[in-house]
Design a protein around this motif. Structure first.
Motif, PDB file in Angstrom:
ATOM      1  N   GLN A 105       0.782  -1.231   0.000  1.00  0.00           N
ATOM      2  CA  GLN A 105       0.000   0.000   0.000  1.00  0.00           C
ATOM      3  C   GLN A 105       0.817   1.285   0.000  1.00  0.00           C
ATOM      4  N   CYS A 125      -4.993  -2.017  -8.867  1.00  0.00           N
ATOM      5  CA  CYS A 125      -5.783  -0.788  -8.784  1.00  0.00           C
ATOM      6  C   CYS A 125      -6.162  -0.417  -7.357  1.00  0.00           C
ATOM      7  N   SER A 126      -5.759  -1.237  -6.398  1.00  0.00           N
ATOM      8  CA  SER A 126      -5.983  -0.887  -4.989  1.00  0.00           C
ATOM      9  C   SER A 126      -4.774  -0.174  -4.397  1.00  0.00           C
ATOM     10  N   SER A 128      -3.366   2.740  -3.880  1.00  0.00           N
ATOM     11  CA  SER A 128      -3.852   4.120  -3.968  1.00  0.00           C
ATOM     12  C   SER A 128      -2.750   5.169  -3.942  1.00  0.00           C
ATOM     13  N   ASN A 129      -1.525   4.787  -3.586  1.00  0.00           N
ATOM     14  CA  ASN A 129      -0.423   5.750  -3.576  1.00  0.00           C
ATOM     15  C   ASN A 129       0.430   5.690  -4.834  1.00  0.00           C
ATOM     16  N   ASN A 149      -9.356   4.156  -9.428  1.00  0.00           N
ATOM     17  CA  ASN A 149      -8.934   4.210  -8.027  1.00  0.00           C
ATOM     18  C   ASN A 149      -7.516   4.736  -7.858  1.00  0.00           C
ATOM     19  N   LEU A 150      -6.761   4.813  -8.940  1.00  0.00           N
ATOM     20  CA  LEU A 150      -5.360   5.252  -8.867  1.00  0.00           C
ATOM     21  C   LEU A 150      -5.281   6.770  -8.984  1.00  0.00           C
ATOM     22  N   GLN A 151      -5.863   7.448  -8.017  1.00  0.00           N
ATOM     23  CA  GLN A 151      -6.027   8.902  -8.111  1.00  0.00           C
ATOM     24  C   GLN A 151      -4.739   9.702  -7.938  1.00  0.00           C
ATOM     25  N   LYS A 152      -3.654   9.046  -7.546  1.00  0.00           N
ATOM     26  CA  LYS A 152      -2.368   9.746  -7.440  1.00  0.00           C
ATOM     27  C   LYS A 152      -1.472   9.480  -8.646  1.00  0.00           C
TER      28      LYS A 152
END
Length: 223
Positions: A105, A125-126, A128-129, A149-152
Motif C-alpha cells: 500500500q 488498482c488498490s 492508492s499511492n 482508483n489510482l487517483q495519485k
C-alpha cells in the motif's frame, strides 16, 4: 553465483543501501536477508532466476531494483514488504503479478515493463499511492477494472502491447500528466478524455489508427 561479493551495506543519513548490481549473481546470497535494516537493495543486471523465501525479512525496505534478470515471477513473500515504495522489475520473464500485490500500500512506482504479462490483476488498482505504473512491452490486451482508483497516478506507460481500448476509469485520473499508449491496437479513446486537464504528454500511434474525433483538443499534446 559470483565467488565473492561484498555484502557490506553503505549508510547514508542512517539508512542502509546495498548495491549488488552487475555481479554475475544467479541468486541473492542468503546473508542479505539478515541485514534487516536495509532500506534499498539493488540486484539489477544479474542472472537471478528467482527471489528466495527470506526476502520477507527486509521489512524496512523501501526500494527494490531487480530489473534485467531472468525472473519468471514475483513471489508472494515480496508482497509482504509493507514499506516498499519503489519496485523495478523491468526486463525479466515475469508472466503474472500475484493478487497479494495489494498489500504493497505504500508503493509509489511500479516498473514491470519488458516482461511476459498477459494481464494485470485488478488488485494493482488498490494501490492508492501509485504515482507511476509501467507495464509497457508485455502481451497485454486489456487494462484491469478499477483504474479510476489510482487517483495519485501521474505517469502511465502501456506502449508496445496489444491493448484495444483504454478504460473510462483512466479519464478520471485528475493528476495524470503522461500517457504513453504507442504501438497498441487502439481505434479510439474513451469519451471523457478531455477531463485529463493535467495531461502534458500523450503518445499515440501516428494518429492514423485512432479516431480523430475521440482525441479532439488533445493532438497538441502528442510528441
Amino acid at each position: 553465483m559470483a565467488a565473492r561479493v561484498n555484502l557490506q551495506p553503505q549508510s547514508v543519513d542512517g539508512h542502509f543501501f546495498l548495491d549488488l548490481s552487475n555481479k554475475g549473481l544467479t541468486s541473492i546470497p542468503e546473508e542479505v536477508f539478515d541485514i534487516t535494516d536495509l532500506v534499498f537493495l539493488n540486484v539489477s543486471n544479474n542472472k537471478i532466476t528467482f527471489l528466495p523465501s527470506g526476502i520477507e525479512k527486509l521489512q524496512k525496505l523501501r526500494g527494490l531494483l531487480i530489473y534485467n534478470n531472468e525472473l519468471s515471477e514475483i513471489p508472494q513473500e515480496l508482497c509482504s514488504l509493507s514499506n516498499l515504495e519503489v519496485l523495478n522489475a523491468n526486463n525479466n520473464r515475469i508472466s503474472t503479478i500475484p493478487a497479494s500485490v495489494e498489500k504493497l500500500q505504500k508503493l509509489r512506482k511500479l516498473h514491470i515493463d519488458e516482461n511476459d504479462l498477459t494481464e494485470i490483476p485488478k488488485e494493482v488498482c488498490s494501490l492508492s499511492n501509485l504515482e507511476l505504473l509501467g507495464v509497457a512491452k508485455n502481451k497485454l490486451t486489456t487494462l484491469p477494472p478499477g483504474m479510476e482508483n489510482l487517483q495519485k497516478l501521474i505517469e502511465l506507460f502501456i506502449y508496445d502491447n496489444q491493448v484495444t481500448e483504454i478504460p473510462h476509469g483512466v479519464c478520471s485520473l485528475s493528476k495524470l500528466e503522461v500517457l504513453n499508449a504507442n504501438n497498441n491496437r487502439l481505434s479510439n479513446l474513451p469519451s471523457g478524455v478531455e477531463k485529463l486537464q493535467k495531461l502534458r504528454k500523450l503518445f499515440l500511434d501516428a494518429g492514423k489508427s485512432v479516431d480523430r474525433a475521440s482525441t479532439r483538443g488533445l493532438f497538441s499534446l502528442q510528441s
